[in-house]
Scaffold this motif. Structure first.
Motif, mmCIF file in Angstrom:
data_model
loop_
_atom_site.group_PDB
_atom_site.id
_atom_site.type_symbol
_atom_site.label_atom_id
_atom_site.label_comp_id
_atom_site.label_asym_id
_atom_site.label_seq_id
_atom_site.Cartn_x
_atom_site.Cartn_y
_atom_site.Cartn_z
ATOM 1 N N VAL A 1 0.847 -1.205 0.000
ATOM 2 C CA VAL A 1 0.000 0.000 0.000
ATOM 3 C C VAL A 1 0.881 1.252 0.000
ATOM 4 C CG1 VAL A 1 -1.643 1.342 1.403
ATOM 5 C CG2 VAL A 1 -1.990 -1.112 1.097
ATOM 6 N N ILE A 2 1.871 1.270 0.899
ATOM 7 C CA ILE A 2 2.747 2.452 1.006
ATOM 8 C C ILE A 2 3.598 2.625 -0.258
ATOM 9 C CG2 ILE A 2 4.714 3.426 2.311
ATOM 10 C CD1 ILE A 2 1.995 3.664 3.741
ATOM 11 N N ASN B 1 2.841 1.784 -3.266
ATOM 12 C CA ASN B 1 1.985 2.323 -4.329
ATOM 13 C C ASN B 1 1.664 3.797 -4.104
ATOM 14 O OD1 ASN B 1 1.955 -0.064 -5.712
ATOM 15 N ND2 ASN B 1 0.025 -0.772 -4.849
ATOM 16 N N ILE B 2 1.526 4.193 -2.842
ATOM 17 C CA ILE B 2 1.279 5.619 -2.558
ATOM 18 C C ILE B 2 2.524 6.428 -2.921
ATOM 19 C CG2 ILE B 2 0.968 7.319 -0.689
ATOM 20 C CD1 ILE B 2 -0.939 5.292 0.631
ATOM 21 N N PHE B 3 3.684 5.946 -2.493
ATOM 22 C CA PHE B 3 4.940 6.675 -2.771
ATOM 23 C C PHE B 3 5.180 6.821 -4.274
ATOM 24 C CE2 PHE B 3 7.502 5.936 1.419
ATOM 25 C CZ PHE B 3 6.531 6.637 2.101
ATOM 26 N N ALA C 1 2.726 6.724 -6.594
ATOM 27 C CA ALA C 1 1.474 7.165 -7.234
ATOM 28 C C ALA C 1 0.866 6.093 -8.132
ATOM 29 C CB ALA C 1 1.711 8.462 -8.019
ATOM 30 N N ASN C 2 0.920 4.831 -7.675
ATOM 31 C CA ASN C 2 0.369 3.724 -8.441
ATOM 32 C C ASN C 2 -1.022 3.323 -7.940
ATOM 33 O OD1 ASN C 2 2.279 3.143 -10.402
ATOM 34 N ND2 ASN C 2 3.530 1.940 -8.992
ATOM 35 N N THR C 3 -1.942 4.250 -7.953
ATOM 36 C CA THR C 3 -3.286 3.972 -7.444
ATOM 37 C C THR C 3 -3.918 2.787 -8.167
ATOM 38 O OG1 THR C 3 -3.410 6.362 -7.501
ATOM 39 C CG2 THR C 3 -5.353 5.220 -6.707
ATOM 40 N N SER D 1 -2.966 -0.423 -6.662
ATOM 41 C CA SER D 1 -3.566 -0.644 -5.345
ATOM 42 C C SER D 1 -4.949 -1.279 -5.434
ATOM 43 C CB SER D 1 -3.661 0.671 -4.567
ATOM 44 O OG SER D 1 -2.404 0.982 -4.028
ATOM 45 N N ILE E 1 -2.643 1.235 8.705
ATOM 46 C CA ILE E 1 -2.519 1.400 7.244
ATOM 47 C C ILE E 1 -3.540 0.502 6.541
ATOM 48 C CG2 ILE E 1 -1.006 0.935 5.248
ATOM 49 C CD1 ILE E 1 1.371 1.744 7.100
ATOM 50 N N SER F 1 -7.184 1.733 7.047
ATOM 51 C CA SER F 1 -7.459 2.894 6.192
ATOM 52 C C SER F 1 -7.599 2.462 4.742
ATOM 53 C CB SER F 1 -6.314 3.915 6.274
ATOM 54 O OG SER F 1 -6.052 4.227 7.598
ATOM 55 N N PHE F 2 -6.719 1.553 4.337
ATOM 56 C CA PHE F 2 -6.746 1.087 2.947
ATOM 57 C C PHE F 2 -8.053 0.359 2.634
ATOM 58 C CE2 PHE F 2 -5.837 -2.365 -0.107
ATOM 59 C CZ PHE F 2 -5.681 -1.574 -1.230
#
Lengths: 67, 310
Positions: free
Chosen positions: B175-176, B178-180, B182-184, B187, B262, B265-266
Motif C-alpha cells: 500500500v505504502i 503504491n502511494i509513494f 502514485a500507483n493507485t 492498489s 494502514i 485505512s486502505f
C-alpha cells in the motif's frame, strides 16, 4: 552480566557483556528492532520484558524472510 | 509477562495484551479462519491451488488452508501446492527442499515450475541482461514472471482460487509503495481478495494471512515446529520494498498499530479504488502467449523479448 547469543540470520554465536537486565535492553544494546526478531531461551520464546540471568543462552530468530 | 487469559508465561505481547503459547496458537488460527469466512475466500466447490515457496508464510497458509478444509468437511483431494523455482543460486533450493518434505508429511501434492523451463533463463541469468537497457530490478522481473506462472499453472490445474501467504506486513508495504509511487491503479488489485474484474483467464487470488503480522506468522511456525530455515533472497536488499519494510518496522516499534492502521485505512477506500478501476479498460489476450494482458503484449513476454535482443 555475560550472556551468549546465537544469531540465526548471520549464523554466528557471540558472548555479550549486557549492560542492562532485560531482553529489551539486550535488543537496544545490539540495535535490533524488536519488531524484526523473536528471542528464544531454553527452547521457549520469551517476551521483551523478560529479565535475563548471568550465563543465559539465547537465540535471536529473524522474523523477516523471503524476498 | 503473563498471558492475559491464563497467567502462563507469555510468548508475545500484542496490542490488546500478552498471550501464552496455547492461547496464541488459538488466537492466530481463529484469526485466519475468520478472515477466510469473512471474505468468502474458500467455498465447497472451489479447487484450490496454494502458492508456495517453502518459507514461513507459505507453509503456514498451506497448513491452515488444509486444516480449514478438514474442519469444514470440504474435500481436499483437489488441493495442489504450486511453487516457482526462480533460479536464484543459494536460495530457492533450500526452501524447496523444506517444502517437499512438508508437502509429503501433510499429504499435499506439489508441482514445481521453473523460470528456466518456461522462459529459457533463470532469474540470475535474466537480471543482468534485462537490467542493462531497462534498469529493471530483479524483484520487478521476478514478480512479473511469478504472477504469470502461478496464474497459468493454477488455471491448467482447473483451480478456481489461488491461496497466497501474503501477510499484514506485505500488504502494508505494498500500500505504502503504491502511494509513494502514485500507483493507485495497482492498489485496486490489492486487498484480501485480489483482482478488480472477474475474467476467465484469471484465477482469483486470496490471502488468508491478511491480518497476521510477519512476527505473528514466524512465531506460529516456531511454536508449531515447522522446519523453516532462515533464508533471505540475495536480491531482497536491492528492492524498494526493503526500504519501506524497514521504515514501517521503525514506525511500528515507536507507534504500535501502525501497520494495522494502514490496512484499516486502505480497506476503507478499497471499494472506491475498485470502482474507479472498472474504467481502466478491458483485459486483453497477449498476442504472443495468449495469457491475459493489459496491453497487446503481456509483461512476461516483454521481458522475454528484452532477453532475446540483449
Amino acid at each position: 552480566m555475560n550472556i551468549t547469543v546465537h544469531f540465526e540470520k548471520e549464523q554466528t554465536t557471540k558472548d555479550i557483556l549486557l549492560t542492562g537486565t532485560s531482553v529489551n535492553d539486550l535488543l537496544e544494546q545490539l540495535k535490533i528492532n524488536p519488531e524484526t526478531v523473536l528471542v528464544v531461551r531454553n527452547k521457549e520464546v520469551i517476551t521483551e520484558d523478560e529479565i535475563l540471568s548471568e550465563n543465559d543462552n539465547l537465540q535471536i530468530l529473524s522474523v523477516i524472510s523471503g524476498g | 509477562m503473563r498471558c492475559l487469559k491464563c497467567q502462563n508465561s507469555a510468548v508475545i505481547t500484542l496490542q490488546h495484551g500478552a498471550l501464552c503459547r496455547n492461547h496464541f496458537l488459538s488466537y492466530f488460527e481463529e484469526k485466519v479462519f475468520k478472515t477466510i469466512q469473512k471474505y468468502q475466500m474458500i467455498s465447497r466447490d472451489d479447487r484450490i491451488c496454494i502458492a508456495t515457496s517453502g518459507g514461513k508464510d507459505s507453509l503456514t497458509v498451506l497448513y491452515l488452508t488444509r486444516k480449514y478444509l478438514e474442519k469444514n468437511n470440504i474435500p481436499k483431494e483437489t488441493l495442489l501446492a504450486l511453487a516457482i523455482d526462480e533460479g536464484i543460486d543459494n536460495y530457492r533450493q533450500t526452501t524447496l527442499e523444506d517444502l517437499k518434505k512438508f508437502c509429503q508429511e501433510h499429504d499435499v501434492p506439489l508441482q514445481i515450475v521453473s523460470n528456466k523451463e518456461e522462459f529459457g533463463h533463470t532469474l540470475d541469468e535474466a537480471y543482468p541482461i534485462v537490467n542493462k537497457d531497462s534498469n529493471k530490478k530483479p524483484c520487478n522481473i521476478c514478480g512479473v514472471w511469478r504472477r504469470y506462472l502461478l496464474n497459468k499453472h493454477a488455471r491448467k490445474h482447473g483451480a478456481t482460487k489461488v491461496v497466497t501467504g501474503h501477510n499484514l506486513d506485505d500488504e502494508a508495504q505494498a500500500v505504502i509503495m503504491n502511494i509513494f509511487k502514485a500507483n493507485t491503479k495497482l492498489s485496486a488489485n490489492l486487498g484480501p481478495v485480489s483482482g478488480v474484474k472477474e475474467h476467465d483467464l484469471f484465477v482469483q487470488r486470496v490471502k488468508p494471512l491478511y491480518f497476521c503480522s510477519e512476527k505473528e506468522t514466524r512465531l506460529y511456525t516456531v511454536l508449531m515446529e515447522f522446519q523453516v530455515d532462515f533464508t533471505e533472497c540475495p536480491y531482497a536488499s536491492e528492492g524498494f520494498r526493503a526500504h519501506v519494510r524497514d521504515m514501517l518496522n521503525d514506525f511500528e516499534h515507536k507507534y504500535k498499530g501502525t501497520k494495522q492502521g494502514i490496512i484499516n485505512s486502505f480497506l476503507a477506500i478499497l471499494p472506491l479504488l475498485k470502482e474507479q478501476a472498472q474504467e481502466y479498460g478491458e483485459i486483453k489476450r497477449c498476442v504472443k502467449c495468449e495469457e491475459p494482458a493489459n496491453n497487446e503484449i503481456c509483461n512476461a513476454c516483454k521481458i522475454k523479448e528484452a532477453l532475446q535482443h540483449g
